[in-house]
Design an enzyme around this catalytic site. Structure first.
Site, mmCIF file in Angstrom:
data_model
loop_
_atom_site.group_PDB
_atom_site.id
_atom_site.type_symbol
_atom_site.label_atom_id
_atom_site.label_comp_id
_atom_site.label_asym_id
_atom_site.label_seq_id
_atom_site.Cartn_x
_atom_site.Cartn_y
_atom_site.Cartn_z
ATOM 1 C CD GLU A 1 -3.235 0.220 0.249
ATOM 2 O OE1 GLU A 1 -2.818 1.242 -0.338
ATOM 3 O OE2 GLU A 1 -4.424 -0.140 0.201
ATOM 4 N NE ARG B 1 -4.800 -2.509 9.224
ATOM 5 C CZ ARG B 1 -5.106 -2.111 7.977
ATOM 6 N NH1 ARG B 1 -4.926 -0.844 7.624
ATOM 7 N NH2 ARG B 1 -5.606 -2.970 7.108
ATOM 8 C CG ASN C 1 -6.692 1.224 5.124
ATOM 9 O OD1 ASN C 1 -6.064 0.183 5.270
ATOM 10 N ND2 ASN C 1 -7.439 1.459 4.051
ATOM 11 C CG ASN D 1 -8.587 2.562 0.637
ATOM 12 O OD1 ASN D 1 -7.387 2.398 0.790
ATOM 13 N ND2 ASN D 1 -9.453 1.566 0.775
ATOM 14 C CG ASP E 1 -7.578 -0.266 -2.080
ATOM 15 O OD1 ASP E 1 -7.040 0.624 -1.398
ATOM 16 O OD2 ASP E 1 -7.536 -1.466 -1.758
#
Length: 306
Positions: free
Chosen positions: A22, A113, A115, A164, A216
Site C-alpha cells: 500500500e 489502525r 489505512n 482509502n 481502493d
C-alpha cells in the site's frame, strides 16, 4: 461516448510477496519510490534511477498505512499514519516515535489502525482509521483525522469502514475520499484556508459485480482525472473530472491497491491473492509492484509542516 483508453501490464516491476502492499509515495528530489506492507510491517524503498535491484526494506515496530515527507527533515525521517497514531520513522533504521495517538483508550487503540491518507496544500496530514482486521472485522467505526502543523488533531469524517485515498482538485476547492465498502468515491467542498469540508456527495461509483470488488487507493493527474485501483478486479480506472470512465489499466493480479505517479509512470501496489486456489494466475503476482507509462503527470505531493 468517448472511446476508453486501455493499457495492459503483464508482469511486475518489482516482484514481491507483500501481504498488503500500500501507500506508494514518489519523492521527486531523490527519485525514490517507497511503499509499505501493512500486514508484514515493512517499509520498502527503491531508487528509480537504479531500478528494482536497489530495493531496501526496513522492519517497522507497528503497521503503517500511509507515509509523507516532513518539510525541513529531508534525508532524516518521515511521518506516517501508524497502528496507534501519527509517528515519525527514521529513514535509516525504521525506528518509530509516536507524535500523536488516535485514542487515549488502550483497548480502543489496539482495535484500530491507520489505512490511508494525504497531506493538503497547507501541510495538514489527513489519515483514515479503521478496525484492524487482525483484531476484529471492519465496521463503520472508522474516523478520518487531520493533524495540523500546530499538532492539533481534528476528527473530520466519522462512521467510515475502510477509508482509502484522500486528494484535492488542482484549484483546491474540492476534496475526494473513498470509503471502499460503499464502492463510492465521494467529493466535498473544501476550504483550503481552514481545512474544513462540507457538502459530501457522490463523485464515482463502481458498478461492477465482481465478488468483493471495491475502489481502493487513487492518484490524481494534472488534467483533473482520478486513477483509482479497484480491489478484486485487477484494474486501475481513469475517471474524468465529471466522474465518467475514461481509461482502464489491466494488471495480472486481482488485488491491486493503490497507484502513484512518478513523472508519466504510474506505479501500482498490490496485496496477496485472497483465494489462490481459485485464482492461481493472480496469486503468482499478488503483493508485487507494477509500472505503466500513461502519458500524463500527477499532481504534486505535499509535505507535512511542523
Amino acid at each position: 461516448m468517448a472511446e476508453i483508453q486501455r493499457w495492459t501490464v503483464t508482469e511486475p516491476y518489482i516482484p514481491l510477496d507483500c501481504g498488503l502492499g500500500e501507500a506508494p509515495f514518489y519523492e521527486e528530489a531523490s527519485h525514490q519510490l517507497r511503499f509499505v506492507d501493512i500486514v508484514k510491517k515493512k517499509l520498502h524503498v527503491v531508487d528509480l534511477d537504479k531500478g528494482p535491484s536497489s530495493l531496501i526494506t526496513l522492519d517497522l515496530q507497528d503497521s503503517v498505512g500511509i507515509t509523507a515527507d516532513i518539510d525541513g527533515a529531508e534525508g532524516e525521517e518521515i511521518i506516517v499514519g501508524a497502528k496507534y497514531g501519527y509517528a515519525t520513522v527514521s529513514r535509516k533504521t525504521g525506528a518509530m516515535n509516536y507524535l500523536k495517538k488516535f485514542s487515549d483508550d488502550p483497548e480502543h487503540g489496539k482495535r484500530i489502525r491507520s489505512n490511508d491518507g494525504a497531506v493538503d496544500t497547507s501541510g495538514r496530514f489527513w489519515v483514515g482509521t479503521m478496525n484492524d482486521p487482525a483484531v476484529t472485522d471492519p465496521t463503520d467505526v472508522g474516523v478520518v483525522f487531520r493533524l495540523d502543523p500546530d499538532m492539533t488533531l481534528h476528527r473530520m469524517i466519522e462512521k467510515v469502514t475502510i477509508p482509502n485515498s484522500i486528494g484535492w482538485s488542482e484549484d483546491d476547492k474540492t476534496m475526494f475520499f473513498t470509503d471502499s465498502p460503499t464502492k463510492t468515491i465521494s467529493k466535498f467542498d473544501y476550504d483550503a484556508a481552514t481545512g474544513n469540508i462540507s457538502n459530501r456527495r457522490p463523485y464515482f461509483k463502481y458498478e461492477g459485480d465482481e465478488d468483493g470488488a471495491a475502489p481502493d487507493g487513487f492518484a490524481i493527474d494534472t488534467q483533473g482525472c482520478l486513477w483509482t485501483a479497484v480491489y478484486g478486479t485487477g484494474k486501475v480506472l481513469r475517471v474524468s473530472p465529471e466522474g465518467k470512465l475514461m481509461g482502464e489499466i489491466k494488471l495480472p493480479t486481482r488485488c491491486v491497491t493503490c497507484p502513484r505517479f512518478a513523472g508519466e509512470d504510474l506505479f501500482i501496489t498490490s496485496a496477496a491473492e485472497e483465494d489462490p486456489k481459485a485464482h492461481p494466475e493472480s496469486a503468482k503476482y499478488g503483493g508485487s509492484v507494477f509500472k505503466v507509462n500513461v502519458g500524463v503527470h500527477g499532481m504534486p505531493i505535499r509535505k507535512w509542516r511542523r
